[in-house]
Write a protein that holds these residues in place. Structure first.
Motif, short mmCIF file in Angstrom:
data_model
loop_
_atom_site.label_atom_id
_atom_site.label_comp_id
_atom_site.label_asym_id
_atom_site.label_seq_id
_atom_site.Cartn_x
_atom_site.Cartn_y
_atom_site.Cartn_z
N ASN A 14 0.81 -1.21 0.00
CA ASN A 14 0.00 0.00 0.00
C ASN A 14 0.85 1.27 0.00
OD1 ASN A 14 -3.12 -0.56 0.36
ND2 ASN A 14 -2.02 -2.14 1.52
N GLY A 15 2.15 1.13 -0.24
CA GLY A 15 2.98 2.30 -0.46
C GLY A 15 3.97 2.63 0.62
N TRP A 16 3.89 1.99 1.80
CA TRP A 16 4.83 2.28 2.88
C TRP A 16 6.03 1.31 2.76
CZ3 TRP A 16 -0.35 3.10 3.46
CH2 TRP A 16 -0.75 4.35 3.97
N LYS A 67 -6.69 1.30 -17.17
CA LYS A 67 -6.84 -0.06 -16.65
C LYS A 67 -5.87 -0.35 -15.50
CE LYS A 67 -9.97 -1.72 -19.52
NZ LYS A 67 -11.26 -2.29 -19.07
N LEU A 68 -4.96 0.59 -15.21
CA LEU A 68 -3.93 0.34 -14.23
C LEU A 68 -4.34 0.81 -12.84
CD1 LEU A 68 -0.76 1.41 -16.26
CD2 LEU A 68 -1.87 -0.83 -16.15
N LYS A 69 -3.82 0.14 -11.84
CA LYS A 69 -4.04 0.56 -10.46
C LYS A 69 -3.12 1.71 -10.10
CE LYS A 69 -4.33 -1.25 -5.74
NZ LYS A 69 -4.16 -2.44 -4.86
N LEU A 70 -1.90 1.69 -10.64
CA LEU A 70 -0.95 2.78 -10.40
C LEU A 70 -1.35 3.98 -11.25
CD1 LEU A 70 2.43 0.79 -10.44
CD2 LEU A 70 1.23 1.69 -8.44
N PHE A 112 2.10 4.52 -4.48
CA PHE A 112 2.85 3.48 -5.17
C PHE A 112 2.58 2.15 -4.47
CE2 PHE A 112 6.70 0.84 -5.60
CZ PHE A 112 6.68 0.68 -6.98
N TYR A 113 1.67 1.37 -5.05
CA TYR A 113 1.34 0.06 -4.50
C TYR A 113 2.34 -0.96 -5.03
CZ TYR A 113 -3.16 2.41 -3.84
OH TYR A 113 -4.14 3.29 -3.51
N LEU A 114 3.08 -1.58 -4.13
CA LEU A 114 4.13 -2.50 -4.57
C LEU A 114 3.55 -3.70 -5.31
CD1 LEU A 114 7.18 -2.96 -4.54
CD2 LEU A 114 6.90 -4.22 -2.40
N ASP A 115 2.41 -4.24 -4.80
CA ASP A 115 1.84 -5.41 -5.47
C ASP A 115 1.21 -5.06 -6.80
OD1 ASP A 115 -0.25 -3.98 -4.39
OD2 ASP A 115 -1.40 -5.74 -3.79
N ALA A 116 0.94 -3.76 -7.03
CA ALA A 116 0.33 -3.34 -8.30
C ALA A 116 1.31 -3.41 -9.46
CB ALA A 116 -0.22 -1.93 -8.18
N GLU A 150 14.85 12.80 -4.30
CA GLU A 150 14.22 13.82 -3.47
C GLU A 150 12.84 13.34 -3.02
OE1 GLU A 150 14.04 17.39 -5.67
OE2 GLU A 150 16.21 17.58 -5.92
N GLY A 151 12.72 12.90 -1.80
CA GLY A 151 11.44 12.51 -1.26
C GLY A 151 11.03 11.10 -1.64
N ALA A 152 9.87 10.69 -1.10
CA ALA A 152 9.35 9.34 -1.32
C ALA A 152 8.53 9.31 -2.60
CB ALA A 152 8.53 8.91 -0.12
N LYS A 153 9.21 9.38 -3.73
CA LYS A 153 8.55 9.40 -5.02
C LYS A 153 9.17 8.35 -5.94
CE LYS A 153 7.42 14.32 -4.67
NZ LYS A 153 7.56 15.66 -5.28
N VAL A 154 8.32 7.83 -6.85
CA VAL A 154 8.75 6.74 -7.73
C VAL A 154 8.33 7.07 -9.16
CG1 VAL A 154 8.65 4.25 -8.16
CG2 VAL A 154 8.35 5.12 -5.84
N ASP A 155 9.23 6.81 -10.08
CA ASP A 155 8.90 6.89 -11.51
C ASP A 155 8.70 5.48 -12.03
OD1 ASP A 155 9.15 9.66 -11.54
OD2 ASP A 155 11.30 9.57 -11.98
N VAL A 156 7.56 5.25 -12.70
CA VAL A 156 7.21 3.92 -13.19
C VAL A 156 7.19 3.94 -14.71
CG1 VAL A 156 5.50 2.07 -13.15
CG2 VAL A 156 5.83 3.50 -11.12
N PHE A 157 7.88 2.95 -15.31
CA PHE A 157 7.94 2.86 -16.77
C PHE A 157 7.47 1.48 -17.21
CE2 PHE A 157 11.34 5.56 -15.16
CZ PHE A 157 11.16 6.73 -15.88
#
Length: 794
Positions: A249-251, A302-305, A311-315, A346-353
């Protein structure tokens, strides 16, 4: 100083090396001299020493060296292994004696002790017989130390299951006067149950939500399901599950620690899990490259992210699968989808490709059916929603698997009654679809009986076959007995003779669900029902034919003409007979026409866990029974969550609505009216115990309106074979159309048990205990309701 020290060390090392070399050369010379000396000799005699219970003949039969053989160290070593493998000895030694013309080879064995008695000391809470059934060693066995260690662990496991977490077990053996006794010394310790499971630091999720992630539970009613047992291995797994839940769930930086406190008497324990959540990660950028078939908006939808969202890890895996699924539904089954995510500095941020490599669309070349030695190919193919020549659609393939499983033709116990696989076709972009089925038992002959809260005790002699073929005549008597006749066309045959104290049923029915492999169905049945109610007896004899069509997937419409002879007779043992019964006495001819529609979109028609089902019907009758009846029923199933190794928690809810009206201007006859109460209606009330009553006699006489609402929560105790149920039922049967409202609704609640026993086929034993919460004075209540062995509720 350093140079002198180095010189001294070098001299010492050289001296030690020279001594080792001299010793090795000397040992080698001695060994080389000894081996040829013995190897040149002949074994003149073989002797076994140390045996007490084991015969020397048994030992000699296991060795390969014989008298007269030349001595071989390798052969003797192999014989030692062979004697050891007998399992009777703790030690084996080899000795030699020089003879004049050869050697005497001596095997000196030390026999294992035989267990004469097994004792348990200190077991107060678990009986000795129970412990004896758990251990491996038995009296009369040879004593093996490693088995005692295994049995120590088995006894510990048994005590831990009984909540004795501090149990200590030590096994020992004693020999007194030639008698070997194995003693298991047990220090049981206190019986410790989990009283509370607490959390601190869990700012983002409530305690109940986190507890659902854990198998470890505190003690609560019923204790045979929730004993409050602490299993350290299971608990460690639970801690990881809580961490995994947070990460999904992102933590991502979450940490979970724990500690245990005990009560003063050490009989209860409180567990506290300390959660350090950290910061929740979010998706800063989300991009999809390489997609031409779909737009970015279509794919991202259609995506959960989502950009800006958590940022859901299981997603990550689920969204990758979802993209493949979208392409698979369009025939691009070889399309590759890869995911990569990077963390911002910088911070708790994620880039998804997501990178998509689109490949050729695939088409279905052939559809092959295998494994069906009895069921015809066409019977299987008509359940498929895909055809040769069209694009390959993975959604249609999954749906076809579900339809095949729901036919009941195939082996449901195998876990995969109908598998669908791909094989390469004649061209790179063509695939053959292989449907592999496992034939199951579709015919069931039953001699027995059952009990239903609505129908009482009844016998049952019946035969049902869901894969019948009326044209498949047997070629021989053996052909018939072995089940190789009258099978394979997908027709449904039912023959039943079911006598009972409250109801007797005779019925023969044959239905073809797909006439000439078309969407049309046809069926016919003959029936004779005899039912004893409290106020009157009713006999219903007749015939029914039906013709239907599948309008769309899983949605069927049927038209059923029916002709009945109905006889009503008041009970002689009844003092006061309601006037409605007296008015209805006699014989009636009834000709009716019923238009019905039903839909079943559940995952399993026998034990649904998700989806919905519903049925609606309109009946118009004439001749001597002039009525019109409408009835609608629907149920929705939702899987709330699934506990590994236990099963799915399912919430089912739905309702029934019915109206009966006379088309002749007279009252609807009593035998066509609606009643509520009993199994399948409002539990906690007697069968037909809720309805309008006769003002003079107080007897239930039925109503023209039926309204039912029910909610049931199914809890797995052992998979889907044993399930507990918690339910709430509500509804009423009222006088007329003007009573379609929520006035005079009854309400009940209770618990139940569902048992699916394999040898009963698809029958379910249902036991319910309902408590009326809202009731009327004239209602008839009944707390327990049982249903075993099926049977009509007519």
């Amino acid at each position: 100083m350093k140079t002198t020290l180095r010189r001294v060390l070098l001299q010492a090392t050289s001296l030690i090396g020279a001594l080792v070399l001299i010793l090795c050369v000397g040992y080698k010379e001695t060994l080389c001299a000894e081996i040829p000396e013995k190897a040149a000799q002949i074994i003149k005699k073989i002797e076994i020493r140390g045996t007490q219970r084991i015969s020397t003949a048994a030992i000699k039969s296991s060795i390969r060296v014989k008298e007269g053989d030349r001595y071989s160290p390798l052969a003797v070593s192999q014989d030692v292994d062979a004697i050891w493998s007998l399992g009777f000895f703790d030690n084996i030694e080899v000795e030699f004696e020089e003879l004049r013309d050869g050697l005497k080879l001596i095997f000196v064995v030390t026999e294992r002790a035989m267990i004469d008695e097994i004792q348990f000391i200190g077991n107060k809470k678990i009986k000795t017989k129970k412990l004896e059934s758990q251990i491996t060693v038995k009296t009369g066995d040879y004593l093996k130390r490693y088995l005692l260690k295994l049995d120590e662990d088995k006894i510990k496991e048994l005590y831990i299951k009984k909540c004795f977490n501090r149990v200590q077990v030590h096994a020992e053996s004693k020999t007194t006067d030639g008698k070997t006794v194995v003693i298991f010394n047990i220090d049981e310790g206190p019986k410790i149950r989990i009283s509370k499971i607490l959390f601190d630091g869990n700012a983002s999720f409530k305690r109940k939500k986190l507890l659902k992630q854990m198998e470890t539970k505190r003690k609560r009613f019923p204790t045979f399901i929730f004993p409050g047992r602490f299993d350290s291995k299971k608990f460690e797994t639970d801690v990881e599950k809580v961490k995994e839940f947070y990460m999904n769930n992102g933590w991502l930086d979450v940490d979970v620690g724990w500690d245990i406190t005990y009560s003063d008497d050490h009989t209860t324990m409180d567990i506290t899990l300390h959660v350090t959540e950290g910061e929740r990660y979010s998706v800063e950028n989300l991009s999809i490259d390489g997609a031409a078939l779909f737009t970015d908006e279509e794919l991202k939808g259609k995506l959960k992210l989502q950009e800006g969202g958590p940022f859901y890890l299981d997603a990550v895996d689920k969204d990758t699968y979802q993209l493949r699924l979208m392409y698979g539904e369009q025939g691009y089954i070889t399309t590759a989808v890869k995911e990569k995510h990077t963390f911002s500095s910088e911070g708790a941020k994620v880039d998804v490709f997501f990178s998509v490599e689109e490949k050729d669309r695939h088409y279905i070349e052939k559809v092959k059916v295998t494994g069906n030695d009895k069921t015809r190919d066409n019977v299987i193919r008509r359940q498929l929603t895909f055809y040769p020549g069209e694009k390959l659609d993975t959604e249609k393939i999954r749906d076809s698997q579900r339809r095949l499983a729901n036919t009941g033709y195939f082996d449901m116990e195998s876990g995969m009654p109908a598998g669908i696989n791909f094989e390469q076709g004649s061209e790179p972009n063509k695939q053959n679809i292989v449907v592999d089925v496992k034939e199951g038992r579709t015919g069931m002959l039953r001699f027995g009986g059952g009990f239903g809260a609505n129908v009482g005790v009844f016998g049952d002699i019946s035969y049902t076959d869901r894969n019948f073929d009326v044209t498949d005549l047997p070629k021989s008597w053996d052909d018939f007995l072995q089940g190789n006749a009258f099978r394979g066309a997908g027709e449904i045959l039912t023959m039943r003779f079911s006598p009972g104290f409250e109801r007797t049923e005779i019925m023969v029915s044959l239905t073809n669900p797909s006439v000439f492999d078309s969407p049309y169905s046809a069926g016919a049945s003959l029936f004779n029902y005899l039912r004893w109610y409290r106020e009157y007896e009713q006999q219903d004899m007749g015939a029914r034919v039906s013709a239907g069509r599948e309008i769309q997937r899983d949605f069927f419409v049927r038209l059923s003409p029916e002709f009945n002879i109905i006889e009503i007779e008041k009970r002689d043992d009844t003092e006061d007979t309601p006037q409605d019964v007296l008015d209805a006495e006699g014989s009636y001819l009834k000709a009716g026409l019923t238009l019905s529609a039903n839909m079943n979109r559940t995952d399993n028609i026998y034990a649904p866990t998700k989806g919905y089902q519903g049925e609606s019907s309109i009946e118009v009758a004439g001749l001597e029974v002039d009525i019109a009846k409408y009835k609608f029923q629907a149920t929705k199933f939702n899987t709330l969550f699934e506990v590994p190794k236990w099963g799915k928690h399912v919430l089912a809810y739905g309702g029934t609505f019915g109206i009966a009206e006379s088309t002749s201007g007279e009252d609807v006859p009593i035998f066509e009216r609606y009643y509520a109460g009993g199994y399948g209606s409002i539990r906690g009330f007697r069968f037909r115990g809720v309805s309008p009553v006769d003002e003079k006699t107080g007897d239930q006489i039925g109503g023209d309106v039926l309204m039912l609402v029910s909610t049931e929560y199914l809890i797995p105790i052992y998979k889907d074979m044993i399930r507990a149920a918690v339910f709430v039922d509500s509804g009423k049967a009222d006088e007329g159309v003007s009573d379609i409202n929520f006035d005079r609704f009854r309400l009940s609640s209770g618990v139940g048990l569902r048992l699916n026993v394999p040898f009963l086929g698809r029958s379910t034993i249902s036991i319910d205990y309902g408590i009326p919460i809202i009731k009327k004075e004239e209602d008839e209540t009944e707390s327990f309701s049982f249903n075993f062995g099926g049977g009509s509720s007519f």
